[in-house]
Design a protein around this motif. Structure first.
Motif, mmCIF file in Angstrom:
data_model
loop_
_atom_site.group_PDB
_atom_site.id
_atom_site.type_symbol
_atom_site.label_atom_id
_atom_site.label_comp_id
_atom_site.label_asym_id
_atom_site.label_seq_id
_atom_site.Cartn_x
_atom_site.Cartn_y
_atom_site.Cartn_z
ATOM 1 N N TRP A 67 0.839 -1.176 0.000
ATOM 2 C CA TRP A 67 0.000 0.000 0.000
ATOM 3 C C TRP A 67 0.886 1.243 0.000
ATOM 4 O O TRP A 67 1.915 1.283 0.688
ATOM 5 N N LYS A 68 0.496 2.236 -0.760
ATOM 6 C CA LYS A 68 1.277 3.478 -0.767
ATOM 7 C C LYS A 68 1.312 4.076 0.640
ATOM 8 O O LYS A 68 2.335 4.566 1.108
ATOM 9 N N THR A 69 0.166 4.040 1.280
ATOM 10 C CA THR A 69 0.077 4.460 2.676
ATOM 11 C C THR A 69 -0.603 3.342 3.433
ATOM 12 O O THR A 69 -1.695 2.914 3.057
ATOM 13 N N PHE A 70 0.046 2.848 4.490
ATOM 14 C CA PHE A 70 -0.552 1.743 5.240
ATOM 15 C C PHE A 70 -1.870 2.209 5.844
ATOM 16 O O PHE A 70 -1.938 3.266 6.478
ATOM 17 N N PRO A 71 -2.941 1.441 5.634
ATOM 18 C CA PRO A 71 -4.257 1.856 6.128
ATOM 19 C C PRO A 71 -4.273 2.054 7.648
ATOM 20 O O PRO A 71 -3.379 1.588 8.359
ATOM 21 N N THR A 72 -5.285 2.723 8.104
ATOM 22 C CA THR A 72 -5.445 2.938 9.537
ATOM 23 C C THR A 72 -5.585 1.596 10.257
ATOM 24 O O THR A 72 -6.303 0.711 9.809
ATOM 25 N N VAL A 73 -4.884 1.469 11.354
ATOM 26 C CA VAL A 73 -4.930 0.241 12.146
ATOM 27 C C VAL A 73 -5.861 0.446 13.335
ATOM 28 O O VAL A 73 -5.679 1.375 14.119
ATOM 29 N N GLU A 74 -6.875 -0.412 13.442
ATOM 30 C CA GLU A 74 -7.808 -0.344 14.568
ATOM 31 C C GLU A 74 -7.427 -1.393 15.612
ATOM 32 O O GLU A 74 -6.986 -2.482 15.267
ATOM 33 N N GLN A 75 -7.654 -1.060 16.860
ATOM 34 C CA GLN A 75 -7.465 -2.037 17.924
ATOM 35 C C GLN A 75 -8.813 -2.635 18.303
ATOM 36 O O GLN A 75 -9.838 -1.966 18.252
ATOM 37 N N ALA A 76 -8.790 -3.899 18.677
ATOM 38 C CA ALA A 76 -10.008 -4.569 19.114
ATOM 39 C C ALA A 76 -9.649 -5.618 20.155
ATOM 40 O O ALA A 76 -8.511 -6.084 20.214
ATOM 41 N N THR A 77 -10.627 -5.989 20.943
ATOM 42 C CA THR A 77 -10.445 -7.056 21.926
ATOM 43 C C THR A 77 -10.920 -8.364 21.322
ATOM 44 O O THR A 77 -12.043 -8.461 20.838
ATOM 45 N N PHE A 78 -10.041 -9.344 21.333
ATOM 46 C CA PHE A 78 -10.401 -10.654 20.800
ATOM 47 C C PHE A 78 -11.239 -11.410 21.836
ATOM 48 O O PHE A 78 -10.855 -11.524 23.000
ATOM 49 N N VAL A 79 -12.384 -11.932 21.398
ATOM 50 C CA VAL A 79 -13.265 -12.692 22.285
ATOM 51 C C VAL A 79 -13.106 -14.195 22.036
ATOM 52 O O VAL A 79 -12.761 -14.957 22.935
ATOM 53 N N ARG A 80 -13.333 -14.620 20.794
ATOM 54 C CA ARG A 80 -13.203 -16.041 20.486
ATOM 55 C C ARG A 80 -13.270 -16.251 18.976
ATOM 56 O O ARG A 80 -13.736 -15.388 18.234
ATOM 57 N N MET A 81 -12.801 -17.428 18.538
ATOM 58 C CA MET A 81 -12.962 -17.839 17.149
ATOM 59 C C MET A 81 -14.295 -18.557 17.012
ATOM 60 O O MET A 81 -14.679 -19.334 17.889
ATOM 61 N N VAL A 82 -14.984 -18.308 15.919
ATOM 62 C CA VAL A 82 -16.212 -19.035 15.607
ATOM 63 C C VAL A 82 -15.853 -20.294 14.823
ATOM 64 O O VAL A 82 -16.318 -21.388 15.126
ATOM 65 N N ASP A 83 -15.021 -20.103 13.815
ATOM 66 C CA ASP A 83 -14.478 -21.213 13.026
ATOM 67 C C ASP A 83 -13.137 -20.741 12.474
ATOM 68 O O ASP A 83 -12.532 -19.817 13.026
ATOM 69 N N GLY A 84 -12.675 -21.331 11.396
ATOM 70 C CA GLY A 84 -11.357 -20.985 10.899
ATOM 71 C C GLY A 84 -11.230 -19.630 10.256
ATOM 72 O O GLY A 84 -10.118 -19.109 10.106
ATOM 73 N N ASP A 85 -12.343 -19.008 9.839
ATOM 74 C CA ASP A 85 -12.241 -17.715 9.159
ATOM 75 C C ASP A 85 -13.150 -16.636 9.747
ATOM 76 O O ASP A 85 -13.332 -15.576 9.156
ATOM 77 N N THR A 86 -13.726 -16.899 10.892
ATOM 78 C CA THR A 86 -14.629 -15.930 11.523
ATOM 79 C C THR A 86 -14.331 -15.853 13.022
ATOM 80 O O THR A 86 -14.092 -16.872 13.665
ATOM 81 N N MET A 87 -14.358 -14.633 13.557
ATOM 82 C CA MET A 87 -14.111 -14.455 14.982
ATOM 83 C C MET A 87 -15.062 -13.422 15.572
ATOM 84 O O MET A 87 -15.755 -12.696 14.843
ATOM 85 N N ILE A 88 -15.106 -13.385 16.885
ATOM 86 C CA ILE A 88 -15.882 -12.379 17.611
ATOM 87 C C ILE A 88 -14.909 -11.406 18.258
ATOM 88 O O ILE A 88 -13.960 -11.833 18.929
ATOM 89 N N VAL A 89 -15.129 -10.118 18.053
ATOM 90 C CA VAL A 89 -14.267 -9.099 18.648
ATOM 91 C C VAL A 89 -15.126 -7.982 19.239
ATOM 92 O O VAL A 89 -16.324 -7.884 18.961
ATOM 93 N N LYS A 90 -14.501 -7.141 20.049
ATOM 94 C CA LYS A 90 -15.104 -5.894 20.522
ATOM 95 C C LYS A 90 -14.189 -4.764 20.072
ATOM 96 O O LYS A 90 -12.998 -4.746 20.415
ATOM 97 N N LEU A 91 -14.729 -3.861 19.285
ATOM 98 C CA LEU A 91 -13.936 -2.740 18.819
ATOM 99 C C LEU A 91 -13.516 -1.866 19.996
ATOM 100 O O LEU A 91 -14.186 -1.831 21.031
ATOM 101 N N GLU A 92 -12.417 -1.190 19.839
ATOM 102 C CA GLU A 92 -11.881 -0.369 20.921
ATOM 103 C C GLU A 92 -12.919 0.650 21.390
ATOM 104 O O GLU A 92 -13.559 1.338 20.586
ATOM 105 N N GLY A 93 -13.129 0.722 22.699
ATOM 106 C CA GLY A 93 -14.081 1.665 23.277
ATOM 107 C C GLY A 93 -15.512 1.177 23.279
ATOM 108 O O GLY A 93 -16.418 1.911 23.657
ATOM 109 N N SER A 94 -15.733 -0.084 22.835
ATOM 110 C CA SER A 94 -17.091 -0.623 22.794
ATOM 111 C C SER A 94 -17.147 -1.963 23.514
ATOM 112 O O SER A 94 -16.184 -2.729 23.507
#
Length: 338
Positions: free
Chosen positions: A87-114
């Motif tokens: 990327w010419k400019t690295f996209p904005t990086v968001e922080q999140a809290t990892f809760v759990r994996m649902v399966d191999g390609d899906t997870m549950i998270v809580k976005l920062e501040g939520s």
């Protein structure tokens, strides 16, 4: 007898025996002392040997540390096999809290501040099903991919640990799921090594537990991800290590970009995989052989036109082909999709 000369006294037989006993006792004590010294010398030998073993163990530990460094160097060397568009400019990086994996390609998270739990779909990868509402669609491959992802996240992140999210173009899919590349530590560089070591999306592909799936416009890593997947197949990593003939076709399908519009609600980019396109379960898709004809699904009794949403979702084993809509309707099929 001359005066002044000392005449030895004749020793009585009893005195002689007593002296001999005393001499024997002294010899006995001497032998005992020598024996103790010898025992002490022998006892010291294993201590020296143990000291040598300790030194050897110390060397082995050092070798382990050295091996770790070698592994690091190996990954750096491995990263040189791949190229990626930066990327010419690295996209904005968001922080999140990892809760759990649902399966191999899906997870549950809580976005920062939520505190709201959000479902997140890993961009550009697809793993076999293991939690589908239709049990027939779940299988061993899905369980293996899910277990790998869960173990990796538990080891690297842990519950309520921090993950770092990077968006491609879209924010969410039509089902409201977040669409992100997920990093296990904050990415500082947009280079191959960073992705190989810390991007869950890339790791799943490189380790052979996922295949590439493209849903424009979120396809910035397409060439890089396809290269990772093909390398996993070549090197027999992950699911590609399976040797039973029954599952061979399924394993080979993992490095092909398949159409899973039903999952993310978008059409896939065409032309990624040459002449054959398969589902993650190894089943060929009907449109490959349709040659522009109408496709009917024997299970649902719906037919799909070439420009319809469901046209590229029907498996070849469930398909019938029609030249006209009238022919499909006469056969008892209803028009499906848009």
């Amino acid at each position: 007898m001359m005066h002044g000369m000392h005449r030895p006294m004749r020793m009585k037989e009893g005195d002689m025996k007593n002296r001999m006993n005393r001499i024997s006792m002294k010899k006995g004590w001497l032998m005992l002392a020598m024996g103790l010294i010898l025992v002490q010398m022998v006892a010291c030998m294993p201590l020296n040997e143990q000291s040598k073993e300790n030194k050897s163990s110390s060397v082995e530990v050092d070798q382990d540390v050295s091996n770790h460094d070698v592994d690091q160097v190996s990954m750096e060397e491995e990263s040189k096999k791949f190229k990626k568009s930066q990327w010419k400019t690295f996209p904005t990086v968001e922080q999140a809290t990892f809760v759990r994996m649902v399966d191999g390609d899906t997870m549950i998270v809580k976005l920062e501040g939520s505190q709201r739990e959000e479902r997140l779909r890993l961009l550009m990868i697809d793993t076999p099903e293991c939690v589908h509402e239709d049990p027939e669609k779940n299988g061993r491959f899905g369980e293996m991919a899910s277990e790998f992802a869960k173990a990796l996240m538990e080891e690297r992140i842990g519950k309520n640990g921090t993950v770092y999210l990077v968006k491609d173009v879209s924010d969410r899919d039509q089902y409201g799921r977040l669409l992100r590349y997920v990093f296990l530590k904050e990415p500082k560089k947009d280079d191959v090594l960073t992705w190989l070591e810390d991007s869950l999306n890339a790791i799943m592909l490189y380790e052979g537990y996922a295949n590439v799936v493209t849903f424009p416009p979120d396809v910035s890593q397409k060439d890089f991800f396809l290269a990772l997947s093909k390398d996993a197949r070549k090197e027999d990593r992950g699911l590609y290590a399976l040797t039973d003939v029954t599952n061979l076709k399924k394993a080979q399908a993992l490095d092909k970009a398949s159409d899973h519009g039903e999952d993310q609600g978008k059409k896939t980019e065409e032309g990624d995989v040459g002449d054959e396109v398969t589902t993650m379960d190894g089943d060929e898709l009907a449109f490959v052989k349709a040659e522009g004809r109408i496709i009917g699904n024997k299970k649902s009794k719906y037919y799909h036109l070439p420009d319809g949403e469901g046209y590229k979702k029907v498996k070849a084993k469930n398909a019938v082909y029609f030249d006209t809509e009238e022919e499909a309707i006469k056969a008892g099929y209803r028009k499906g999709g848009k």
